[in-house]
Enzyme design. Structure first.
Site, mmCIF file in Angstrom:
data_model
loop_
_atom_site.group_PDB
_atom_site.id
_atom_site.type_symbol
_atom_site.label_atom_id
_atom_site.label_comp_id
_atom_site.label_asym_id
_atom_site.label_seq_id
_atom_site.Cartn_x
_atom_site.Cartn_y
_atom_site.Cartn_z
ATOM 1 N N TYR A 1 1.086 -0.888 0.085
ATOM 2 C CA TYR A 1 -0.373 -0.158 0.068
ATOM 3 C C TYR A 1 1.214 1.052 -0.328
ATOM 4 O O TYR A 1 0.583 2.161 -0.918
ATOM 5 C CB TYR A 1 -0.867 0.210 0.847
ATOM 6 C CG TYR A 1 -2.201 1.238 1.278
ATOM 7 C CD1 TYR A 1 -2.676 1.581 0.230
ATOM 8 C CD2 TYR A 1 -2.055 2.257 2.024
ATOM 9 C CE1 TYR A 1 -3.336 2.177 0.415
ATOM 10 C CE2 TYR A 1 -2.963 2.975 2.426
ATOM 11 C CZ TYR A 1 -3.526 3.363 1.228
ATOM 12 O OH TYR A 1 -4.119 4.932 1.539
ATOM 13 N N ARG B 1 1.790 7.618 -6.603
ATOM 14 C CA ARG B 1 -0.001 7.554 -7.294
ATOM 15 C C ARG B 1 0.336 9.624 -7.053
ATOM 16 O O ARG B 1 0.112 9.986 -7.817
ATOM 17 C CB ARG B 1 -1.317 7.085 -6.095
ATOM 18 C CG ARG B 1 -2.145 8.192 -6.053
ATOM 19 C CD ARG B 1 -3.796 7.871 -5.824
ATOM 20 N NE ARG B 1 -3.844 7.763 -4.608
ATOM 21 C CZ ARG B 1 -4.125 7.332 -3.274
ATOM 22 N NH1 ARG B 1 -5.634 6.775 -3.627
ATOM 23 N NH2 ARG B 1 -3.666 7.174 -1.750
ATOM 24 N N TYR C 1 -1.143 13.250 6.570
ATOM 25 C CA TYR C 1 -0.398 12.400 7.394
ATOM 26 C C TYR C 1 1.112 12.116 7.953
ATOM 27 O O TYR C 1 1.767 12.792 6.667
ATOM 28 C CB TYR C 1 -0.680 10.810 6.915
ATOM 29 C CG TYR C 1 -2.103 10.140 7.010
ATOM 30 C CD1 TYR C 1 -3.334 11.355 7.846
ATOM 31 C CD2 TYR C 1 -3.175 9.093 6.458
ATOM 32 C CE1 TYR C 1 -4.563 10.585 7.865
ATOM 33 C CE2 TYR C 1 -3.893 8.976 6.617
ATOM 34 C CZ TYR C 1 -4.630 9.675 7.361
ATOM 35 O OH TYR C 1 -6.383 9.005 7.605
ATOM 36 N N ARG D 1 -11.656 13.461 1.380
ATOM 37 C CA ARG D 1 -12.228 12.728 2.444
ATOM 38 C C ARG D 1 -13.622 12.274 1.527
ATOM 39 O O ARG D 1 -14.575 11.637 1.741
ATOM 40 C CB ARG D 1 -12.466 13.466 3.830
ATOM 41 C CG ARG D 1 -11.474 12.990 4.178
ATOM 42 C CD ARG D 1 -10.549 12.243 4.791
ATOM 43 N NE ARG D 1 -9.703 11.614 5.575
ATOM 44 C CZ ARG D 1 -9.307 10.679 6.577
ATOM 45 N NH1 ARG D 1 -9.284 10.476 5.758
ATOM 46 N NH2 ARG D 1 -7.893 11.496 6.486
ATOM 47 N N GLU E 1 -14.197 -0.912 5.760
ATOM 48 C CA GLU E 1 -14.065 0.544 5.567
ATOM 49 C C GLU E 1 -15.145 0.865 4.638
ATOM 50 O O GLU E 1 -15.736 -0.443 4.285
ATOM 51 C CB GLU E 1 -12.764 0.817 4.477
ATOM 52 C CG GLU E 1 -13.133 2.204 3.655
ATOM 53 C CD GLU E 1 -11.710 1.585 2.243
ATOM 54 O OE1 GLU E 1 -10.939 2.039 3.201
ATOM 55 O OE2 GLU E 1 -11.678 2.309 1.201
#
Length: 344
Positions: A149, A156, A208, A221, A327
């Site tokens: 991940y 990305r 983050y 979000r 999730e």
């Protein structure tokens, strides 16, 4: 018949393809299909095949209908369709056996895929990404000394930087793990720039701290898209995270309730920007559950919180953090017809 003026996303099963009217077939923008069925030979639009099991008798996927006749095409490895308002595309990528020094094969493949996506959007005149769905095999496994991940996030992020796209204006997105197969990415983009929405209970993902990897996740979000006949609200995959920390480790029910609390906070925040009433009953949801045996408990928690009639589908998939068990994502059309309505 009069020309439809809203984008629609409706649950469907593969058998529904043969029952589409001629007008609906012309309006097909794209399809997301879970499980093992294959239907791409029966439609001209792009199909995202996700090798993740459905739970609880959920319909097999979602079918996107545009506002009128759609035009299909191929760009590099991307299959796509466009109408007047939106572009839907799908790319599947196999990881190379090797990559340039300093880059893992997954990282390089993801960066290349995103650069291809941005090039297509610029060429077609749909520069604004609204929503992305990313499915990565073995997302929590380690390879080349780093979790996959985190490799995905590096690739990305690099593409966003290379293509001069600010992370603070990134689309709504999710990244889930599947057992095997290629990396699969689907996306919806448009001519209209979305309004990005953050959750006051959470640190923005793109901010983050380094403990979550060399590059932060690049997504918002939620995003609100204001179109002439409707507003679309896309809420990203949302988990049991407050600030940037995972809460309720090992407790799938508490994680489900915390995820729903975060979605409620985003819905409330969206009311600051929406021109239409934001009603909770208009939302449709998808829940990704790490362990299939947790399905009954997750569904019971959802129904206690949202009611038994909530439009929720359930998929077994790995979550981006290894300590997360569930999730949930959501979307709605806030004006005009509901974005996820049943086939007429």
């Amino acid at each position: 018949m009069s020309k439809p003026d809203v984008l629609c996303c409706t649950p469907f099963s593969p058998a529904d393809i043969g029952r589409l009217s001629a007008q609906q077939t012309e309006r097909l923008l794209g399809i997301a299909l879970f499980g093992n069925d294959r239907i791409e030979a029966r439609v001209a639009c792009p199909v995202q095949h996700v090798g993740a099991p459905l739970l609880g008798g959920t319909l097999a996927g979602e079918l996107w209908l545009g506002t009128g006749a759609c035009r299909s095409g191929v760009h590099a490895d991307i299959r796509y369709c466009v109408d007047e308002l939106a572009l839907y595309g799908v790319i599947e990528i196999d990881e190379p056996a090797s990559s340039a020094q300093g880059s893992t094969p997954l990282q390089a493949a993801v960066a290349d895929a995103y650069r291809e996506i941005f090039a297509l959007l610029d060429r077609e005149g749909f520069p604004h990404l609204w929503r992305m769905w990313n499915y990565v095999p073995a997302i929590n496994a380690n390879s080349h000394g780093i979790e996959r991940y985190r490799q995905f996030n590096i690739g990305r992020h690099q593409a966003f930087v290379d293509c001069a796209r600010p992370p603070a204006h990134s689309p709504a997105a999710c990244a889930l793990g599947v057992a095997a197969g290629p990396v699969s990415i689907a996306f919806v983009a448009g001519r209209v720039a979305p309004i990005t929405i953050e959750n006051p209970r959470q640190l923005s993902a793109y901010a983050y701290p380094p403990e979550y990897g060399p590059r932060s996740p690049t997504f918002s979000r939620a995003v609100l898209v204001q179109l002439p006949a409707q507003e679309l609200l896309f809420i990203s995959g949302t988990a049991s995270i407050v600030g940037h920390r995972t809460l309720h480790v090992g407790d799938v029910v508490a994680q489900t309730l915390e995820s729903l609390a975060n979605i409620a906070a985003v819905i409330e925040e969206s009311r600051r920007f929406s021109l239409a009433p934001v009603r909770a009953e208009e939302f449709s949801y998808r829940s990704y559950i790490r362990h299939g045996e947790d399905f009954a408990r997750v569904r019971a928690a959802v129904e206690r919180e949202l009611g038994e009639t909530a439009a929720m589908s359930y998929v077994q998939a790995d979550i981006c953090r290894s300590d997360l068990l569930v999730e949930i994502e959501a979307s709605a059309s806030l004006a005009g017809a509901n974005v996820r309505k049943t086939l007429a």
